[in-house]
Structures are given as structure tokens and as C-alpha cells.
Design a protein around this motif. Structure first.
Motif, PDB file in Angstrom:
ATOM      1  N   LEU A  75       0.838  -1.193   0.000  1.00 34.93           N
ATOM      2  CA  LEU A  75       0.000   0.000   0.000  1.00 34.93           C
ATOM      3  C   LEU A  75       0.874   1.245   0.000  1.00 34.93           C
ATOM      4  O   LEU A  75       2.023   1.213   0.467  1.00 34.93           O
ATOM      5  CB  LEU A  75      -0.902   0.006   1.230  1.00 34.93           C
ATOM      6  CG  LEU A  75      -2.034  -1.020   1.253  1.00 34.93           C
ATOM      7  CD1 LEU A  75      -2.630  -1.084   2.654  1.00 34.93           C
ATOM      8  CD2 LEU A  75      -3.097  -0.651   0.240  1.00 34.93           C
ATOM      9  N   PRO A  76       0.365   2.353  -0.493  1.00 36.02           N
ATOM     10  CA  PRO A  76       1.133   3.599  -0.422  1.00 36.02           C
ATOM     11  C   PRO A  76       1.365   3.999   1.027  1.00 36.02           C
ATOM     12  O   PRO A  76       0.590   3.643   1.932  1.00 36.02           O
ATOM     13  CB  PRO A  76       0.227   4.610  -1.130  1.00 36.02           C
ATOM     14  CG  PRO A  76      -0.702   3.791  -1.965  1.00 36.02           C
ATOM     15  CD  PRO A  76      -0.911   2.524  -1.210  1.00 36.02           C
ATOM     16  N   PRO A  77       2.405   4.786   1.285  1.00 39.18           N
ATOM     17  CA  PRO A  77       2.666   5.254   2.647  1.00 39.18           C
ATOM     18  C   PRO A  77       1.731   6.389   3.016  1.00 39.18           C
ATOM     19  O   PRO A  77       1.126   7.032   2.156  1.00 39.18           O
ATOM     20  CB  PRO A  77       4.115   5.730   2.565  1.00 39.18           C
ATOM     21  CG  PRO A  77       4.256   6.206   1.146  1.00 39.18           C
ATOM     22  CD  PRO A  77       3.410   5.265   0.320  1.00 39.18           C
TER      23      PRO A  77
ATOM     24  N   THR B  76     -12.916   0.056  -8.650  1.00 35.04           N
ATOM     25  CA  THR B  76     -13.741  -1.145  -8.515  1.00 35.04           C
ATOM     26  C   THR B  76     -12.920  -2.418  -8.616  1.00 35.04           C
ATOM     27  O   THR B  76     -13.450  -3.519  -8.459  1.00 35.04           O
ATOM     28  CB  THR B  76     -14.832  -1.170  -9.597  1.00 35.04           C
ATOM     29  OG1 THR B  76     -14.205  -1.169 -10.892  1.00 35.04           O
ATOM     30  CG2 THR B  76     -15.742   0.052  -9.476  1.00 35.04           C
ATOM     31  N   GLU B  77     -11.617  -2.278  -8.898  1.00 33.67           N
ATOM     32  CA  GLU B  77     -10.712  -3.428  -8.919  1.00 33.67           C
ATOM     33  C   GLU B  77      -9.340  -2.950  -8.486  1.00 33.67           C
ATOM     34  O   GLU B  77      -9.055  -1.748  -8.498  1.00 33.67           O
ATOM     35  CB  GLU B  77     -10.643  -4.030 -10.325  1.00 33.67           C
ATOM     36  CG  GLU B  77     -10.200  -3.061 -11.405  1.00 33.67           C
ATOM     37  CD  GLU B  77     -10.204  -3.693 -12.785  1.00 33.67           C
ATOM     38  OE1 GLU B  77      -9.345  -4.561 -13.017  1.00 33.67           O
ATOM     39  OE2 GLU B  77     -11.075  -3.340 -13.592  1.00 33.67           O
ATOM     40  N   ASP B  78      -8.473  -3.886  -8.090  1.00 32.63           N
ATOM     41  CA  ASP B  78      -7.124  -3.517  -7.682  1.00 32.63           C
ATOM     42  C   ASP B  78      -6.397  -2.848  -8.845  1.00 32.63           C
ATOM     43  O   ASP B  78      -6.449  -3.322  -9.983  1.00 32.63           O
ATOM     44  CB  ASP B  78      -6.330  -4.752  -7.254  1.00 32.63           C
ATOM     45  CG  ASP B  78      -6.889  -5.389  -5.981  1.00 32.63           C
ATOM     46  OD1 ASP B  78      -7.846  -4.828  -5.415  1.00 32.63           O
ATOM     47  OD2 ASP B  78      -6.365  -6.439  -5.574  1.00 32.63           O
ATOM     48  N   VAL B  79      -5.705  -1.758  -8.542  1.00 34.37           N
ATOM     49  CA  VAL B  79      -4.986  -0.999  -9.564  1.00 34.37           C
ATOM     50  C   VAL B  79      -3.617  -0.636  -9.021  1.00 34.37           C
ATOM     51  O   VAL B  79      -3.490  -0.185  -7.882  1.00 34.37           O
ATOM     52  CB  VAL B  79      -5.758   0.285  -9.941  1.00 34.37           C
ATOM     53  CG1 VAL B  79      -4.974   1.094 -10.961  1.00 34.37           C
ATOM     54  CG2 VAL B  79      -7.138  -0.044 -10.494  1.00 34.37           C
ATOM     55  N   ALA B  80      -2.577  -0.838  -9.842  1.00 35.54           N
ATOM     56  CA  ALA B  80      -1.232  -0.425  -9.458  1.00 35.54           C
ATOM     57  C   ALA B  80      -1.035   1.037  -9.793  1.00 35.54           C
ATOM     58  O   ALA B  80      -1.370   1.487 -10.886  1.00 35.54           O
ATOM     59  CB  ALA B  80      -0.192  -1.267 -10.170  1.00 35.54           C
ATOM     60  N   VAL B  81      -0.504   1.774  -8.837  1.00 35.40           N
ATOM     61  CA  VAL B  81      -0.200   3.194  -9.023  1.00 35.40           C
ATOM     62  C   VAL B  81       1.263   3.385  -8.670  1.00 35.40           C
ATOM     63  O   VAL B  81       1.642   3.325  -7.495  1.00 35.40           O
ATOM     64  CB  VAL B  81      -1.085   4.086  -8.126  1.00 35.40           C
ATOM     65  CG1 VAL B  81      -0.760   5.547  -8.360  1.00 35.40           C
ATOM     66  CG2 VAL B  81      -2.559   3.819  -8.392  1.00 35.40           C
ATOM     67  N   GLY B  82       2.099   3.588  -9.689  1.00 34.07           N
ATOM     68  CA  GLY B  82       3.527   3.647  -9.442  1.00 34.07           C
ATOM     69  C   GLY B  82       3.986   2.347  -8.819  1.00 34.07           C
ATOM     70  O   GLY B  82       3.640   1.258  -9.287  1.00 34.07           O
TER      71      GLY B  82
ATOM     72  N   SER C  52     -10.783   4.616   2.760  1.00 34.69           N
ATOM     73  CA  SER C  52      -9.358   4.838   2.578  1.00 34.69           C
ATOM     74  C   SER C  52      -9.152   5.512   1.233  1.00 34.69           C
ATOM     75  O   SER C  52      -9.767   5.127   0.235  1.00 34.69           O
ATOM     76  CB  SER C  52      -8.601   3.510   2.622  1.00 34.69           C
ATOM     77  OG  SER C  52      -8.661   2.941   3.913  1.00 34.69           O
ATOM     78  N   VAL C  53      -8.301   6.529   1.201  1.00 31.84           N
ATOM     79  CA  VAL C  53      -8.081   7.281  -0.020  1.00 31.84           C
ATOM     80  C   VAL C  53      -6.597   7.335  -0.324  1.00 31.84           C
ATOM     81  O   VAL C  53      -5.750   7.195   0.559  1.00 31.84           O
ATOM     82  CB  VAL C  53      -8.657   8.716   0.079  1.00 31.84           C
ATOM     83  CG1 VAL C  53     -10.123   8.684   0.473  1.00 31.84           C
ATOM     84  CG2 VAL C  53      -7.847   9.560   1.050  1.00 31.84           C
TER      85      VAL C  53
ATOM     86  N   VAL D   7       2.378   9.736  -4.027  1.00 37.23           N
ATOM     87  CA  VAL D   7       1.285   8.791  -3.822  1.00 37.23           C
ATOM     88  C   VAL D   7       1.160   8.571  -2.316  1.00 37.23           C
ATOM     89  O   VAL D   7       2.068   8.021  -1.686  1.00 37.23           O
ATOM     90  CB  VAL D   7       1.530   7.451  -4.552  1.00 37.23           C
ATOM     91  CG1 VAL D   7       0.309   6.537  -4.426  1.00 37.23           C
ATOM     92  CG2 VAL D   7       1.862   7.682  -6.025  1.00 37.23           C
ATOM     93  N   ILE D   8       0.049   9.033  -1.740  1.00 36.70           N
ATOM     94  CA  ILE D   8      -0.084   9.116  -0.276  1.00 36.70           C
ATOM     95  C   ILE D   8      -1.404   8.507   0.160  1.00 36.70           C
ATOM     96  O   ILE D   8      -2.467   8.851  -0.378  1.00 36.70           O
ATOM     97  CB  ILE D   8      -0.038  10.593   0.185  1.00 36.70           C
ATOM     98  CG1 ILE D   8       1.184  11.307  -0.389  1.00 36.70           C
ATOM     99  CG2 ILE D   8      -0.083  10.693   1.704  1.00 36.70           C
ATOM    100  CD1 ILE D   8       1.038  12.823  -0.428  1.00 36.70           C
ATOM    101  N   ARG D   9      -1.353   7.654   1.151  1.00 44.16           N
ATOM    102  CA  ARG D   9      -2.575   7.040   1.678  1.00 44.16           C
ATOM    103  C   ARG D   9      -3.092   7.813   2.877  1.00 44.16           C
ATOM    104  O   ARG D   9      -2.336   8.191   3.775  1.00 44.16           O
ATOM    105  CB  ARG D   9      -2.304   5.596   2.090  1.00 44.16           C
ATOM    106  CG  ARG D   9      -3.553   4.881   2.611  1.00 44.16           C
ATOM    107  CD  ARG D   9      -3.212   3.567   3.277  1.00 44.16           C
ATOM    108  NE  ARG D   9      -4.406   2.905   3.814  1.00 44.16           N
ATOM    109  CZ  ARG D   9      -4.390   1.874   4.642  1.00 44.16           C
ATOM    110  NH1 ARG D   9      -3.233   1.370   5.045  1.00 44.16           N
ATOM    111  NH2 ARG D   9      -5.505   1.335   5.082  1.00 44.16           N
ATOM    112  N   LEU D  10      -4.419   8.052   2.917  1.00 45.48           N
ATOM    113  CA  LEU D  10      -5.096   8.666   4.053  1.00 45.48           C
ATOM    114  C   LEU D  10      -6.337   7.859   4.396  1.00 45.48           C
ATOM    115  O   LEU D  10      -6.857   7.113   3.563  1.00 45.48           O
ATOM    116  CB  LEU D  10      -5.515  10.111   3.729  1.00 45.48           C
ATOM    117  CG  LEU D  10      -4.410  11.133   3.481  1.00 45.48           C
ATOM    118  CD1 LEU D  10      -5.020  12.433   2.989  1.00 45.48           C
ATOM    119  CD2 LEU D  10      -3.598  11.373   4.739  1.00 45.48           C
TER     120      LEU D  10
END
Length: 437
Positions: free
Chosen positions: A11-13, A321-327, A54-55, A44-47
Motif C-alpha cells: 500500500l502507499p505510505p 472497482t478493482e485492484d490498480v497499481a499506481v507507481g 481509505s483514499v 502517492v499518499i494514503r489517508l
């Protein structure tokens, strides 16, 4: 970097603070928080934000471009805007996806493009002249308040064809209260328990009254004998043929969306534009020249640079709606990705000297997106820029503009918009008088 089929599981940090704390920080201090998060965690930041989602913030143009061009079946903008559902309604063009969204957009599009858009110019000009001729000369005032009043009048006329009568007068007053909300008010939107108390109860009562007024207006308009001869948005929606006809509930949701989204954002963009022009004499002089010469390209550039320098909406949302890779990371299905307008517009990599207000700057592809992008780009973008161009021109044909305080006003978060903290206070003087002093 690009979006692709996930091959990683990380997951992103992002910060590990409780959801409530992150929500308040994001809601109240977003403009200051996001650059700090970017410096610490990258693009790319998780909040974790209320209500229960989760965003992932994205501040890289290449990744954002991939989000906007991705399949609408994978990137649900309607689900991404779920925080607005209690106010806008489940049928709102902002809250729907795929086929339902395509249907709503198809019905609304004709009112904001082509001949219809060109036909609004005289209306916008007439209402703008009436407004700015009432401005207090030589005395400080909050131009944001005046822009809200003006753009509300404009959208009322566009949506209903008229803006007179006790029903619309009450609606005008109530809508002013609806947009005056803060981050804590949003908690009440999603909590029936909170809606029993204090400000949240009053907000719910105001929203219920807005609905009553709109349903009454819809009923009266359905019975109008001259419906087919009218060109306002409500009449257009009531005369669509066959299976595309809208129910009263669907009409209510589209009307609320147009009335709120159709005036608040443009009003704030204009307030920021005057805030900047009042503090940049050279740019103000060039704007006056453009107003005199009818140089609408420059006047529009002033509005566009104000939107770049002061994003009204900090980010747009897409729920995956599905798993997506971001970087190098994976965003799991059910997360919401937030392409960040603020992070891109304020990034010197994309906009050299980003703190400088410069309408002459040019934007590289994908680096300016105040109206979102892709299939979900705001359908009112052209209308908003038309309004802003006309208003800036009419003001600068009449007045010189100066600041009450040379220091810039702080940015204040108001619900999902970023507004001037003190209302963008300015002083105007008649240009003929100013030239003689």
C-alpha cells in the motif's frame, strides 16, 4: 510511471493518525497539510477519511492522466463523491456512474454547450452590470460575498428562467446557508444521530425546506402551458422524450447540483482573481487594457491563472472497482484515488514560480485541471469560464481595484472548497476618477 495490472501488494505510505484526526486535518487544514505530506511521502499518499473510506492522493501528472483516461467501469467518480450524497442526492450527475451517469450527462449537456452557452452571454452581462454598478466606491468590501450573490442570480435564471417570486427568494436565502458549512458540518451529513442536535438539526431542516421548494417549483412547471417554448434548464429537462424522462426525485437532485455547484465554485474563483489583481498592479493594468480592447483571451487567462494559483476544489475523486497499481504501489478495490489539483497546480516542476500570479503563463498538457478530466470533466466548465471572463471585463471597464491589506488573505476550507479567509476584501474606484488623481 503508469497505472497497470497490479503485480505488487504494498500500500502507499501515509500518516497513521486516527481516522477522525486525519479527517479534521484534511477538512480544515488541507491547503497546508498536502504539501507537507507530499514532501514526506512523495506523490502517492494514503489517508483514512470519514465516512469509512481509505483514499490515495496522487500528485504526479502522468499518473493522474492515466486515472482520467482509465475505464469508467474501473474508476467510479460517482462513488468517489459519496460524501456529497446527503446534499446532492443519489441521482445527481456528480454521484452516478456508468450508464446512469451517461444518461444524466446527455440530458444536461445541451444546456451548457454550443448555442445555449453562447446565448447566456447577454444574461451574464446584464446581471453583472447591475451588480457591479451597486458596488461601494472607495470603501472596503468582501468581493467574495458579491460574487456569490451574482453567480447565484445567474444560475437561478439559467436553471429556472426567472429569479423573482417568494419561492425563489426563499430558495436564494436557504442556498446561502447550505454553502456556508465547514468540516464538522459534514459529519452531520452522514450521521442521523447528530442531525437531532443543534447546528446539524438546523442544517437538516434547511435542506428539507429546499427540497419542498424545489418539488413545488417542479410541480408548477410541469403544469405550465408554454413549457415547450422555454429554454431554461428545468423546462428542457421536463420536455425530454420517451424513456429519458426524469422523475421528480431525479429532477430535484440535478437541480440542487446545478444550483450549488453552478455558482459557488465560480464565485470563489472570481474572488481569488480580484484578490490577486488587487495585489498585482502591473497585471491589473494589463487586465484593464484587455477589458478596454475586448481582449477576452487575456481576461479568460486571468480567470484560469486564478484557478491555478488558488484551486477551488483541492482534488477530484475516483473510487476503484478493482485492484490498480499506481507507481510502485497497489490501490485495492474499494479505495478512492484523489488526483490532487492543489499538489499539481502548486508544483514548480509543472508551473515555474508557482507562487507568482502570471496570466501570461502557458500550461503543459494535463497540468491545469480545475474542472477535473476525462469523461467526468465538469460539464459546466465552459459556462464558468464565460461567466468569469464577462465579470472580470465588466469590473475592469469601470473600476481600478486595490487591496485593503497588501498581505495575502489566508486560505480557509469551507466544506469542499478553498475560499479567501476574509472574503477577498478590496476597494474599487471609478477609473475616470482614479486617472485624475
Amino acid at each position: 510511471m503508469a497505472l497497470r495490472t497490479p503485480t505488487r501488494t504494498s500500500l502507499p505510505p501515509g500518516p497513521r493518525l486516527p481516522m477522525a484526526v486525519q479527517t479534521i486535518l484534511f477538512g480544515v487544514f488541507r491547503h497546508a497539510l498536502l504539501p507537507r505530506l507530499q514532501r514526506r511521502y512523495g506523490n502517492v499518499i494514503r489517508l483514512r477519511l470519514y465516512p469509512e473510506r481509505s483514499v490515495v492522493l496522487i500528485g504526479d501528472v502522468d499518473l493522474i492522466r492515466e486515472v482520467f483516461s482509465g475505464p469508467v467501469e474501473t474508476f467510479h467518480a460517482g462513488e468517489g463523491n459519496v460524501v456529497l450524497k446527503p446534499v446532492m442526492g443519489e441521482h445527481s450527475v456528480l454521484l452516478t456512474d456508468e450508464e446512469e451517469h451517461r444518461r444524466a450527462r446527455k440530458l444536461l449537456m445541451p444546456a451548457f454547450h454550443g448555442a445555449a452557452l453562447r446565448g447566456y452571454r447577454d444574461l451574464v452581462t446584464e446581471l453583472t452590470v447591475a451588480e457591479v454598478e451597486r458596488w461601494p466606491v472607495g470603501r472596503p468590501f468582501r468581493v467574495h460575498d458579491r460574487m456569490q450573490a451574482l453567480t447565484l442570480e445567474i444560475i437561478l435564471r439559467v436553471v429556472f428562467g426567472v429569479s423573482d417570486g417568494p419561492r425563489l427568494a426563499e430558495l436564494r436565502r436557504l442556498l446561502g446557508h447550505v454553502v456556508e458549512v465547514n468540516a464538522l458540518d459534514i459529519f452531520g451529513w452522514h450521521s442521523p444521530r447528530l442531525q437531532k442536535y443543534g447546528p446539524w438539526r438546523r442544517a437538516r431542516e434547511r435542506q428539507d425546506r429546499v427540497d419542498e421548494l424545489l418539488y413545488a417549483e417542479i410541480a408548477d412547471r410541469r403544469a405550465a402551458a408554454d413549457l415547450s417554448g422555454r429554454s431554461d434548464v428545468l423546462s428542457r429537462l421536463l420536455t425530454v422524450p420517451g424513456d429519458d424522462q426524469l422523475t421528480d426525485a431525479e429532477l430535484r437532485d440535478q437541480l440542487v447540483t446545478l444550483l450549488l455547484a453552478g455558482h459557488e465554485t465560480t464565485a470563489t474563483a472570481l474572488a481569488w482573481a480580484f484578490h490577486e489583481l488587487a495585489r498585482n498592479p502591473a497585471v491589473a493594468a494589463e487586465t484593464a487594457r484587455a477589458a478596454d480592447d475586448g481582449d477576452e483571451k487575456y481576461l479568460e487567462a486571468v480567470a484560469k491563472e486564478a484557478m491555478r494559483r488558488h484551486p477551488i476544489i483541492s482534488e477530484v475523486a475516483r473510487r476503484v472497482t478493482e485492484d490498480v497499481a499506481v507507481g510502485p504501489y497497489v490501490v485495492p478495490a474499494g479505495f478512492t484515488v484523489l488526483p490532487s489539483i492543489s499538489l499539481v497546480h502548486g508544483n514548480g516542476r509543472y508551473h515555474p514560480l508557482p507562487e507568482v500570479f502570471d496570466p501570461s503563463r502557458e500550461f503543459a498538457t494535463g497540468t491545469w485541471f480545475p474542472f477535473g478530466g476525462g469523461a467526468r470533466r465538469c460539464l459546466g466548465a465552459g459556462f464558468s469560464l464565460l461567466e468569469a471572463t464577462v465579470v472580470v471585463g465588466e469590473v475592469f471597464r469601470r473600476y481600478s481595484v486595490s487591496a485593503v491589506d497588501s498581505r495575502p488573505e489566508r486560505t480557509r476550507n469551507r466544506h469542499i472548497t478553498l475560499v479567501p479567509g476574509d472574503g477577498a476584501r478590496i476597494v474599487v474606484r471609478r477609473r475616470s476618477a482614479a486617472a485624475g488623481t
